[in-house]
Scaffold this active site. Structure first.
Site, PDB file in Angstrom:
ATOM      1  N   HIS A 277     -22.760  11.099 -18.711  1.00  0.00           N
ATOM      2  CA  HIS A 277     -21.466  11.276 -18.045  1.00  0.00           C
ATOM      3  C   HIS A 277     -20.363  10.803 -18.977  1.00  0.00           C
ATOM      4  CE1 HIS A 277     -21.120   7.028 -17.122  1.00  0.00           C
ATOM      5  NE2 HIS A 277     -22.152   7.029 -16.286  1.00  0.00           N
TER       6      HIS A 277
ATOM      7  N   LYS B 167     -23.671   8.237  -9.876  1.00  0.00           N
ATOM      8  CA  LYS B 167     -24.329   9.415  -9.345  1.00  0.00           C
ATOM      9  C   LYS B 167     -24.173   9.485  -7.830  1.00  0.00           C
ATOM     10  CE  LYS B 167     -28.614  11.830 -10.144  1.00  0.00           C
ATOM     11  NZ  LYS B 167     -30.037  11.673 -10.412  1.00  0.00           N
TER      12      LYS B 167
ATOM     13  N   HIS C  24     -20.711   7.546 -21.110  1.00  0.00           N
ATOM     14  CA  HIS C  24     -21.562   7.658 -22.300  1.00  0.00           C
ATOM     15  C   HIS C  24     -20.845   8.471 -23.369  1.00  0.00           C
ATOM     16  CE1 HIS C  24     -24.410   7.643 -18.746  1.00  0.00           C
ATOM     17  NE2 HIS C  24     -24.625   6.484 -19.314  1.00  0.00           N
TER      18      HIS C  24
ATOM     19  N   HIS D 281     -24.852  -4.099 -10.098  1.00  0.00           N
ATOM     20  CA  HIS D 281     -25.649  -3.224  -9.227  1.00  0.00           C
ATOM     21  C   HIS D 281     -25.727  -3.821  -7.825  1.00  0.00           C
ATOM     22  CE1 HIS D 281     -26.992  -2.455 -13.399  1.00  0.00           C
ATOM     23  NE2 HIS D 281     -26.912  -1.203 -13.009  1.00  0.00           N
TER      24      HIS D 281
ATOM     25  N   CYS E  22     -33.345  -7.618 -12.141  1.00  0.00           N
ATOM     26  CA  CYS E  22     -32.561  -6.469 -11.689  1.00  0.00           C
ATOM     27  C   CYS E  22     -33.002  -5.241 -12.481  1.00  0.00           C
ATOM     28  CB  CYS E  22     -31.065  -6.727 -11.913  1.00  0.00           C
ATOM     29  SG  CYS E  22     -30.068  -5.244 -11.610  1.00  0.00           S
TER      30      CYS E  22
ATOM     31  N   CYS F 201     -30.192  -3.350 -14.425  1.00  0.00           N
ATOM     32  CA  CYS F 201     -29.859  -3.872 -15.767  1.00  0.00           C
ATOM     33  C   CYS F 201     -31.093  -3.944 -16.653  1.00  0.00           C
ATOM     34  CB  CYS F 201     -29.322  -5.297 -15.692  1.00  0.00           C
ATOM     35  SG  CYS F 201     -27.785  -5.484 -14.810  1.00  0.00           S
TER      36      CYS F 201
ATOM     37  N   LYS G  19     -15.499   3.956  -9.626  1.00  0.00           N
ATOM     38  CA  LYS G  19     -16.599   3.703 -10.550  1.00  0.00           C
ATOM     39  C   LYS G  19     -17.386   5.004 -10.729  1.00  0.00           C
ATOM     40  CE  LYS G  19     -20.483   0.502 -10.979  1.00  0.00           C
ATOM     41  NZ  LYS G  19     -21.756   1.113 -10.868  1.00  0.00           N
TER      42      LYS G  19
ATOM     43  N   CYS H 111     -26.603  -8.697  -7.998  1.00  0.00           N
ATOM     44  CA  CYS H 111     -26.171  -8.439  -9.368  1.00  0.00           C
ATOM     45  C   CYS H 111     -24.787  -7.784  -9.303  1.00  0.00           C
ATOM     46  CB  CYS H 111     -27.152  -7.505 -10.070  1.00  0.00           C
ATOM     47  SG  CYS H 111     -26.481  -6.808 -11.586  1.00  0.00           S
TER      48      CYS H 111
HETATM   49  O1  ME8 Z   1     -27.584   0.011 -21.087  1.00  0.00           O
HETATM   50  N1  ME8 Z   1     -17.287   3.547 -19.133  1.00  0.00           N
HETATM   51  O2  ME8 Z   1     -28.168   2.214 -21.341  1.00  0.00           O
HETATM   52  P1  ME8 Z   1     -27.188   2.971 -20.332  1.00  0.00           P
HETATM   53  C1  ME8 Z   1     -17.515   3.333 -20.430  1.00  0.00           C
HETATM   54  N2  ME8 Z   1     -30.414   1.562 -22.486  1.00  0.00           N
HETATM   55  N3  ME8 Z   1     -18.738   3.313 -20.992  1.00  0.00           N
HETATM   56  C2  ME8 Z   1     -19.794   3.532 -20.198  1.00  0.00           C
HETATM   57  C3  ME8 Z   1     -19.638   3.772 -18.806  1.00  0.00           C
HETATM   58  C4  ME8 Z   1     -18.307   3.768 -18.282  1.00  0.00           C
HETATM   59  N4  ME8 Z   1     -18.065   4.010 -17.008  1.00  0.00           N
HETATM   60  N5  ME8 Z   1     -20.859   3.962 -18.283  1.00  0.00           N
HETATM   61  C5  ME8 Z   1     -21.758   3.852 -19.312  1.00  0.00           C
HETATM   62  C6  ME8 Z   1     -28.318   0.884 -21.523  1.00  0.00           C
HETATM   63  N6  ME8 Z   1     -21.114   3.597 -20.473  1.00  0.00           N
HETATM   64  C7  ME8 Z   1     -29.459   0.525 -22.459  1.00  0.00           C
HETATM   65  C8  ME8 Z   1     -28.878   0.257 -23.829  1.00  0.00           C
HETATM   66  S1  ME8 Z   1     -29.119  -0.372 -26.422  1.00  0.00           S
HETATM   67  C9  ME8 Z   1     -30.264  -1.148 -27.369  1.00  0.00           C
HETATM   68  C10 ME8 Z   1     -29.880  -0.158 -24.867  1.00  0.00           C
HETATM   69  C11 ME8 Z   1     -21.727   3.485 -21.803  1.00  0.00           C
HETATM   70  O3  ME8 Z   1     -27.693   4.369 -20.268  1.00  0.00           O
HETATM   71  C12 ME8 Z   1     -21.457   2.126 -22.448  1.00  0.00           C
HETATM   72  O4  ME8 Z   1     -21.597   2.277 -23.844  1.00  0.00           O
HETATM   73  O5  ME8 Z   1     -27.053   2.215 -19.079  1.00  0.00           O
HETATM   74  C13 ME8 Z   1     -22.593   1.301 -21.910  1.00  0.00           C
HETATM   75  O6  ME8 Z   1     -22.829   0.129 -22.684  1.00  0.00           O
HETATM   76  C14 ME8 Z   1     -23.733   2.276 -22.005  1.00  0.00           C
HETATM   77  O7  ME8 Z   1     -23.133   3.552 -21.675  1.00  0.00           O
HETATM   78  C15 ME8 Z   1     -24.895   1.956 -21.073  1.00  0.00           C
HETATM   79  O8  ME8 Z   1     -25.804   3.018 -21.118  1.00  0.00           O
END
Ligand code: ME8
Length: 530
Positions: free
Chosen positions: A17, A312, A20, A146, A126, A129, A309, A143
């Site tokens: 989304h 999904k 990301h 979440h 959690c 996380c 926020k 959390c």
């Molecule tokens: O945490 N605004 O993966 P994840 C800005 N797999 N950035 C956002 C966002 C938002 N609303 N939502 C998500 C994980 N992000 C682990 C990481 S790394 C070794 C492992 C971005 O799929 C932001 O960069 O939950 C956040 O840190 C990341 O997506 C979390 O992606």
């Protein structure tokens, strides 16, 4: 110089989304800037696949073949980035053999350093996380990230990593390297976490409790905790455990770009893991014996979508590919990186996007290019035949030949310090001045009395536009190419000059023909975006 930068590896419990996309676009802009400057760039992203979250999402989708699910989802992420023109150099999946080999080597190194010990863990977990929680992490017993998810009560035998043993070394590293944690406000937050709250952490789960995870080397009863494995992607992708030459070339990472939600993992657990493994593994040590730690972790803020926020369950997790029909992806990139200070939170709304599209892109940048190219064609039959270095014979408030090199210094600083927002702000300030300069000099009137001065005025702005095309390239690569084409220049030939040589006053050849201008940002009545 080499420049290794990474995004987080994303969970594949859903498709990408805008949040990301935000991290990945920012990283892409920085990667493109460093490539323009001639750096040996390694830009990495990927997918975090050994997570219980992925399994839950698969089950929810009514599927049971995990390998097929992970393959399909990894492809969705890969193809989204390809469609959005993200210029990655590698995409790592944590189920790949190269990753497993590196994780095994790293685990053994930490074990050999004496930092792993089996203990009974009783506490909260959690799944949102993928993290263990203590009372001080909770808000009203939940959390904070979440609040809709119940925390799991976990009581099991795990391998513990002696994280607190590294407290002093971590604090010393943070203090000696103020650039390590950015922005600065985050540094204070992490510093106090390390100093006051950081405890040893469980780095494995019982096989009978979790259905995925890399097996703990030498212990069939345990799987490696997903964060311990995930952080290692940054090393295994550059060859840790499989390709020593590649590892020596690209490690340590120059920049881990992450969201603020995962900064503790990156600024405390991750460097401590490396400090531990480096005691045993010479590949992880610098010539002076110190551990090879990442140079900078930059944590940006969170985007909400029209005030909500992004999630999904709210049904607003818009696919970034569908965000902006009609206005082009460069406009979305510009908006995301310009709208909020990099590091702060902000809101994405269709209204704000369209406002900036109209004001900043169509009216300020697009119009300037269009008007000046049209006037140069009309009054000078192409690029004016003048000495671009000669001073203007009329009094003006803006001197492009002096302003632009100063602007370049600001743009360099913005991109170098992972502040694309600041680079853009500086460019747009200069664009306003360029537009004002046209208002002030009025070439359409001036041409009647002073055709030579008019030619010089127009040359100055055309050359400034060439500089703007260079400088917006990292954020708006397609627009930059269109601008070069409007100036009658071949973008690849420009880029072949290199950033510093390309950005020298007078690069636009006087007397060259100019093609008929086309609007860079066509007017759109409405879009279905957001
Ligand atoms: O945490 N605004 O993966 P994840 C800005 N797999 N950035 C956002 C966002 C938002 N609303 N939502 C998500 C994980 N992000 C682990 C990481 S790394 C070794 C492992 C971005 O799929 C932001 O960069 O939950 C956040 O840190 C990341 O997506 C979390 O992606």
């Amino acid at each position: 110089m080499k420049f290794t930068l990474t995004t987080p590896i994303y969970y594949v419990n859903d498709k990408p989304h805008i949040g990301h996309a935000y991290t990945t676009i920012a990283a892409d802009a920085l990667a493109r800037f460093h490539r323009l400057r001639g750096d040996d760039v390694f830009f990495l992203t990927g997918t975090d696949e050994n997570s219980q979250k992925n399994v839950q999402a698969m089950e929810k989708a009514g599927e049971s073949d995990l390998v097929a699910y992970l393959d399909r989802m990894a492809n969705t992420w890969k193809s989204t980035w390809a469609e959005l023109g993200i210029s990655i150099d590698d995409f790592i999946r944590t189920t790949e053999p190269r990753h497993l080999a590196g994780v095994e080597r790293f685990w053994r190194a930490v074990e050999a350093s004496g930092d792993l010990e089996k203990r009974t863990y009783t506490g909260l977990y959690c799944t949102g996380c993928e993290g263990f929680k203590v009372e001080s992490d909770l808000v009203q017993g939940k959390c904070p990230l979440h609040p809709n998810k119940e925390l799991d009560q976990v009581a099991e035998e795990n391998w513990f990593f002696a994280l607190s043993k590294y407290r002093d070394d971590l604090l010393a590293y943070v203090d000696a390297h103020p650039e390590f944690i950015q922005p600065e406000a985050r540094r204070n937050e992490i510093r106090s976490y390390i100093a006051q709250f950081m405890t040893d952490v469980s780095v494995s789960r019982e096989v009978k409790k979790v259905s995925v995870g890399i097996p703990v080397p030498g212990d069939d009863s345990q799987r490696i905790y997903v964060w311990f494995d995930a952080l290692l992607n940054y090393m295994t992708a550059v060859g840790y455990g499989t390709d020593e030459a590649r590892f020596a070339r690209y490690w340590p990472a120059d920049l881990h770009l992450v969201g603020k939600d995962i900064i503790k993992f990156h600024c405390a657990l991750w460097p401590a893991m490396i400090m531990s493994a480096a005691k045993h593994d010479p590949m992880l040590r610098n010539a002076d014996g110190s551990p090879k730690l990442p140079k900078m972790v930059f944590a940006h803020g969170f985007f909400t979508l029209a005030g909500q926020k992004i999630s999904k369950s709210l049904g607003n997790a818009v696919d970034p590919r569908e965000l902006a029909p009609g206005i082009g992806f460069d406009a979305v990139r510009y908006f995301l990186l310009r709208e909020i200070a990099f590091g702060e939170d902000g809101d994405f709304s269709k209204e704000r996007l369209m406002e900036r599209y109209g004001a900043d892109l169509a009216n300020t940048l697009g119009n300037l290019v269009n008007r000046v190219v049209a006037m140069s064609r009309k009054y000078c039959d192409g690029v004016p035949k003048v000495d671009g270095a000669a001073p203007l014979p009329i009094e003006t408030s803006w001197h492009a030949a002096e302003d632009l090199p100063e602007l370049k210094t600001e743009v360099d600083a913005g991109f170098e310090h992972a502040r694309p927002d600041q680079a853009l702000e500086a460019i747009w300030k200069s664009l306003f001045q360029a537009n004002k300069f046209i208002e002030e000099t009025q070439p359409f009137k001036l041409v009647k009395e002073q055709p030579e001065a008019t030619a010089q005025v127009l040359y100055a702005v055309l050359e400034a536009i060439r500089w703007y095309a260079w400088m917006v390239t990292p954020v708006m690569p397609e627009t930059a190419r269109k601008i070069f084409a409007q100036l009658g220049l071949d973008a690849d030939a420009e880029y072949a000059k290199g950033w510093d040589a390309g950005l020298k006053w007078g690069g636009l050849p006087p007397g060259a023909p100019l093609p008929e201008p086309k609007p860079l940002f066509p007017r759109v009545e409405s879009t279905d975006a957001v």
